[in-house]
Every structure is written in C-alpha cells, then in structure tokens.
Write a protein that holds these residues in place. Sequence first.
Motif, PDB file in Angstrom:
ATOM      1  N   ALA A 100       1.052  -2.014  -0.225  1.00 14.26           N
ATOM      2  CA  ALA A 100       0.300   0.062   0.021  1.00 14.26           C
ATOM      3  C   ALA A 100       0.954   1.544   0.212  1.00 14.26           C
ATOM      4  CB  ALA A 100      -1.099   0.306   1.079  1.00 14.26           C
ATOM      5  N   LEU A 101       2.397   1.139   1.181  1.00 10.18           N
ATOM      6  CA  LEU A 101       2.411   2.009   0.457  1.00 10.18           C
ATOM      7  C   LEU A 101       3.309   2.678  -0.389  1.00 10.18           C
ATOM      8  CD1 LEU A 101       4.491   4.184   2.357  1.00 10.18           C
ATOM      9  CD2 LEU A 101       5.968   2.676   3.018  1.00 10.18           C
ATOM     10  N   VAL A 102       3.814   1.631  -1.183  1.00  9.39           N
ATOM     11  CA  VAL A 102       3.973   2.603  -2.950  1.00  9.39           C
ATOM     12  C   VAL A 102       3.074   2.713  -3.345  1.00  9.39           C
ATOM     13  CG1 VAL A 102       4.824   0.886  -5.302  1.00  9.39           C
ATOM     14  CG2 VAL A 102       5.433  -0.703  -3.041  1.00  9.39           C
ATOM     15  N   ILE A 103       1.764   2.430  -3.630  1.00  9.17           N
ATOM     16  CA  ILE A 103       0.719   3.581  -4.092  1.00  9.17           C
ATOM     17  C   ILE A 103       0.822   4.974  -3.524  1.00  9.17           C
ATOM     18  CG2 ILE A 103      -1.641   3.553  -4.725  1.00  9.17           C
ATOM     19  CD1 ILE A 103      -2.117   0.837  -4.764  1.00  9.17           C
ATOM     20  N   PHE A 104       0.866   4.540  -1.830  1.00 11.10           N
ATOM     21  CA  PHE A 104       1.311   6.437  -1.197  1.00 11.10           C
ATOM     22  C   PHE A 104       1.870   7.103  -1.480  1.00 11.10           C
ATOM     23  CE2 PHE A 104       1.965   8.473   2.235  1.00 11.10           C
ATOM     24  CZ  PHE A 104       0.918   9.832   2.508  1.00 11.10           C
ATOM     25  N   ALA A 105       3.375   6.830  -2.357  1.00  6.25           N
ATOM     26  CA  ALA A 105       4.396   7.099  -2.374  1.00  6.25           C
ATOM     27  C   ALA A 105       4.292   7.076  -3.993  1.00  6.25           C
ATOM     28  CB  ALA A 105       5.283   6.330  -1.751  1.00  6.25           C
ATOM     29  N   LEU A 106       3.866   6.813  -4.409  1.00  6.03           N
ATOM     30  CA  LEU A 106       3.733   7.143  -5.404  1.00  6.03           C
ATOM     31  C   LEU A 106       4.650   6.535  -6.879  1.00  6.03           C
ATOM     32  CD1 LEU A 106       2.705  11.446  -5.861  1.00  6.03           C
ATOM     33  CD2 LEU A 106       0.894   9.136  -6.004  1.00  6.03           C
ATOM     34  N   TRP A 107       5.201   5.515  -5.952  1.00  6.88           N
ATOM     35  CA  TRP A 107       6.950   4.967  -6.691  1.00  6.88           C
ATOM     36  C   TRP A 107       7.319   5.901  -6.420  1.00  6.88           C
ATOM     37  CZ3 TRP A 107       1.315   4.103  -8.120  1.00  6.88           C
ATOM     38  CH2 TRP A 107       0.782   3.607  -8.433  1.00  6.88           C
ATOM     39  N   LYS A 108       7.806   6.639  -5.846  1.00  6.68           N
ATOM     40  CA  LYS A 108       8.865   7.596  -5.757  1.00  6.68           C
ATOM     41  C   LYS A 108       9.610   6.848  -4.194  1.00  6.68           C
ATOM     42  CE  LYS A 108       7.189  11.181  -8.173  1.00  6.68           C
ATOM     43  NZ  LYS A 108       6.990  10.307  -8.856  1.00  6.68           N
ATOM     44  N   PRO A 109      10.839   6.471  -4.344  1.00  7.79           N
ATOM     45  CA  PRO A 109      11.583   5.517  -2.913  1.00  7.79           C
ATOM     46  C   PRO A 109      12.135   6.839  -1.345  1.00  7.79           C
ATOM     47  CG  PRO A 109      12.793   4.886  -5.211  1.00  7.79           C
ATOM     48  CD  PRO A 109      11.967   5.910  -5.362  1.00  7.79           C
ATOM     49  N   VAL A 110      12.326   8.230  -2.321  1.00  8.36           N
ATOM     50  CA  VAL A 110      12.025   9.307  -1.526  1.00  8.36           C
ATOM     51  C   VAL A 110      10.829   9.347  -0.647  1.00  8.36           C
ATOM     52  CG1 VAL A 110      12.678  11.116  -0.656  1.00  8.36           C
ATOM     53  CG2 VAL A 110      13.889  10.283  -2.039  1.00  8.36           C
ATOM     54  N   ASN A 111       9.611   9.645  -1.342  1.00  6.15           N
ATOM     55  CA  ASN A 111       8.783   9.549  -0.485  1.00  6.15           C
ATOM     56  C   ASN A 111       7.778   8.685   0.069  1.00  6.15           C
ATOM     57  OD1 ASN A 111       7.946  12.103  -2.076  1.00  6.15           O
ATOM     58  ND2 ASN A 111       6.335  10.854  -3.319  1.00  6.15           N
ATOM     59  N   ALA A 112       7.958   7.612  -0.009  1.00  7.15           N
ATOM     60  CA  ALA A 112       8.433   6.611   0.767  1.00  7.15           C
ATOM     61  C   ALA A 112       8.815   6.802   2.280  1.00  7.15           C
ATOM     62  CB  ALA A 112       9.029   4.615  -0.043  1.00  7.15           C
ATOM     63  N   ILE A 113      10.212   7.243   2.176  1.00  7.45           N
ATOM     64  CA  ILE A 113      10.364   7.667   4.143  1.00  7.45           C
ATOM     65  C   ILE A 113       9.558   7.964   4.911  1.00  7.45           C
ATOM     66  CG2 ILE A 113      12.334   9.018   4.896  1.00  7.45           C
ATOM     67  CD1 ILE A 113      14.158   8.601   2.223  1.00  7.45           C
ATOM     68  N   TRP A 114       9.226   9.358   4.323  1.00  8.60           N
ATOM     69  CA  TRP A 114       7.837  10.563   5.211  1.00  8.60           C
ATOM     70  C   TRP A 114       6.020   9.219   5.374  1.00  8.60           C
ATOM     71  CZ3 TRP A 114       4.109  11.976   3.513  1.00  8.60           C
ATOM     72  CH2 TRP A 114       3.922  12.207   1.757  1.00  8.60           C
ATOM     73  N   GLY A 115       5.957   8.787   4.329  1.00  5.70           N
ATOM     74  CA  GLY A 115       4.989   7.929   3.957  1.00  5.70           C
ATOM     75  C   GLY A 115       5.301   6.690   5.123  1.00  5.70           C
ATOM     76  N   SER A 116       6.370   5.726   5.367  1.00  5.10           N
ATOM     77  CA  SER A 116       6.777   4.539   5.986  1.00  5.10           C
ATOM     78  C   SER A 116       5.980   5.415   7.546  1.00  5.10           C
ATOM     79  CB  SER A 116       7.665   4.512   6.096  1.00  5.10           C
ATOM     80  OG  SER A 116       9.062   4.891   6.122  1.00  5.10           O
ATOM     81  N   ILE A 117       6.861   6.543   8.131  1.00  5.72           N
ATOM     82  CA  ILE A 117       6.502   7.163   8.982  1.00  5.72           C
ATOM     83  C   ILE A 117       5.029   7.342   9.718  1.00  5.72           C
ATOM     84  CG2 ILE A 117       6.711   9.139  11.274  1.00  5.72           C
ATOM     85  CD1 ILE A 117      10.021   9.192   8.998  1.00  5.72           C
ATOM     86  N   VAL A 118       4.443   8.006   8.820  1.00  9.19           N
ATOM     87  CA  VAL A 118       3.050   8.457   8.627  1.00  9.19           C
ATOM     88  C   VAL A 118       2.694   7.256   8.711  1.00  9.19           C
ATOM     89  CG1 VAL A 118       0.864   9.443   7.200  1.00  9.19           C
ATOM     90  CG2 VAL A 118       3.220  10.524   7.148  1.00  9.19           C
ATOM     91  N   PHE A 119       2.918   5.987   7.731  1.00  7.64           N
ATOM     92  CA  PHE A 119       2.060   4.652   7.913  1.00  7.64           C
ATOM     93  C   PHE A 119       1.739   4.100   9.378  1.00  7.64           C
ATOM     94  CE2 PHE A 119       0.753   2.368   3.901  1.00  7.64           C
ATOM     95  CZ  PHE A 119       0.611   3.681   3.239  1.00  7.64           C
ATOM     96  N   GLY A 120       2.946   4.436  10.045  1.00  5.25           N
ATOM     97  CA  GLY A 120       4.017   3.733  11.627  1.00  5.25           C
ATOM     98  C   GLY A 120       2.951   4.382  12.155  1.00  5.25           C
ATOM     99  N   ALA A 121       2.936   5.859  11.900  1.00  2.00           N
ATOM    100  CA  ALA A 121       1.968   6.286  12.820  1.00  2.00           C
ATOM    101  C   ALA A 121       0.406   6.543  13.562  1.00  2.00           C
ATOM    102  CB  ALA A 121       1.687   8.319  12.741  1.00  2.00           C
ATOM    103  N   LEU A 122      -0.320   6.421  11.527  1.00  2.00           N
ATOM    104  CA  LEU A 122      -2.167   5.659  11.923  1.00  2.00           C
ATOM    105  C   LEU A 122      -1.942   4.101  12.350  1.00  2.00           C
ATOM    106  CD1 LEU A 122      -2.181   7.267   8.318  1.00  2.00           C
ATOM    107  CD2 LEU A 122      -2.985   8.037  10.551  1.00  2.00           C
TER     108      LEU A 122
END
Length: 326
Positions: A248-270
């Motif tokens: 799911a994070l792949v989609i959230f990050a729009l297939w961009k690895p750097v976006n996945a960094i902050w996206g993973s923290i958001v997912f972890g928080a949620l």
Amino acid sequence: MGVILIFIEKAVGQGIAILYGAMGEILTEKSGNLNLGIPGVMYMGGIAGLIGAFLYEKNAASPIPFVGFLIALLCALACGALGGLIYSFLTITLRVNQNVTGLALTTFGTGFGNFFGGSLAKLAGGAGQISVSRTASAFRTGIPGLKNIPVIGGLLFSYGFLTYFAVVVAIVMGWFLFRTRKGLSLRAVGENPGTADAAGIDVTKVKYLATVIGSAIAGLGGLFFVMEYSGGTWTNNGFGDRGWLAIALVIFALWKPVNAIWGSIVFGALYILYLYIPGLTRDAQEIFKMLPYVVTIVVLVFTSMRKRREDQPPASLGLPYFREER
C-alpha cells in the motif's frame, strides 16, 4: 511533549519494516513486475536471518555480536533474493500469472517462517519463542554519544543500523531510478518493454535483476522486525499485515523511494495511533488499524483524477512480455 516524542519514535520503529518492503516493491514494479509475494519474502528474510544468528550463537564458544550481525544480514539478503528468483522464474520464464504467483509466494513465505520459527523454538527448548539477544544487541545499538542528547537524541540517534540504512537505500534508489542511465532503462522496461527491447535493452535481464534485488531489500524488512523491533525474538504470525502495508505504501509514495521515507513514518503513526487514544473498544481499534489503507485509497483516487503521468504506476505493470510476440 514526552508522549509525542515517544509516539514519533514508535512510529519510526513501526514504519521501517514497511519501508523496506515498499522499496523492494517499488524497484520491482518499476520493471513492470507486480510482486504480491512481498509479505512472504519479508517473512523469509526475517526467519533466515534469525536461523543464521541462532545457529551461530548456539555453536560458537564465545559468540561475537558483530559476527552474528553479519551472518543474519547475509542470510536475510540471500533468502529474500531467493524468493525474488523463484517469483521471476515462474512469471518470466514459465509465464505463470503474476498475481497467482505472488499470492502463492506470500502463503509459502508465511508458512516457511512459521514452520521454521516453531522448529527452532522446540530445538531451543522454548515455548513458541526463541531469542538471539547477542546478535540483536548489535542491530539495536544507536549512535554512541549522540543518542544521549536530551530530546533530539532519542528522536534522531537512538535507532539501530537497519533504520538508518533504510533511509540511505531509499535515497540511493531514488537517485538510481531518476538520475542514472540504467535507472532510465529499468523504467523504460516498466513503461513499454517492447520499445525498450527494440532499443537494445535486455528486458528479461532487467526484470530478473529488479525483482531479485527488490526482494532482497524486502527481506531486510523482515530482518528489521525480528532483530531491531522485536529484539531478536520470533513469534509466529508476529508480522501482522505489515507486508501488505508495504505494498500500500508503494501507491501512497507514488512509486518514489524518497516519498516512501516520510510515508513509512505516516503509516507507522497511523498503525499505532489507537494505542494512544484512551477508551477505545476493540472494534474501534480495528477501525483505526484500517487508516493506512483508507489513506492509500484516498491518494490513489486523488492521483487518478489529476492524471499526472509521473504519479501513475508503470504502464506495463503486471502485464507479461513475450519477446516473440512483439
């Protein structure tokens, strides 16, 4: 203030395993392969690293944490890569359906981890759980000196090696995909393998390498969960749905690895938010656990409406390519 800092630290700890899985899947999907076996690969990487460390600690006269660290790291990478190789052979060489293969790999990887985790527990004389505390200590060591700084020490410098390594891998992967010629070739394969083939790119080789390396990276997510997050212990089905959150994070990050960094923290928080809201019933807690998926759906709908090509998945994602049918 203290509760907020603890919450952020816990969110980072939850997110890193998801980040590794997402990075592995981003690299794989950029080549056009859709590997739904990532959750199983993470299980395989986690149990392989644990087995390597366990056998070392059990048989060494005086186990050295750093040696156990290297053994666990190599075992997780190798087993993750093996999972990617199996997937690639079935989908690229034998032309088996990607969705079926990925789901089968997830089922296999989960069973693989639970079976060997239970077997090791019996071997160690435990009751459903084993521990490799010496090796785990090497993974969990923060940055000496800096981790003791008030406030920011715990927030920025108290994590183990795999946490910082995940950030480095994401940045390097982003640079590779969008700033190098080989990254351009990989993305070309994911967009239009026929055109890439006509331009002289070895499509099969690119797909194999992206999937195998991506799976090796995802395997580190399992190792992180076992060693750094869980302190070197294994509990059957302990990963929960983190593997699916990685996809799911792949989609959230729009297939961009750097976006996945902050996206993973958001997912972890949620993912852990319900623990910090008092008075929730069990049903309400389950609803809160759905938040990462709900956010992903919202992002998917939003990006689909905007129709920006750079925010869309690779055009050939999940579609088989047969050179003779070009």
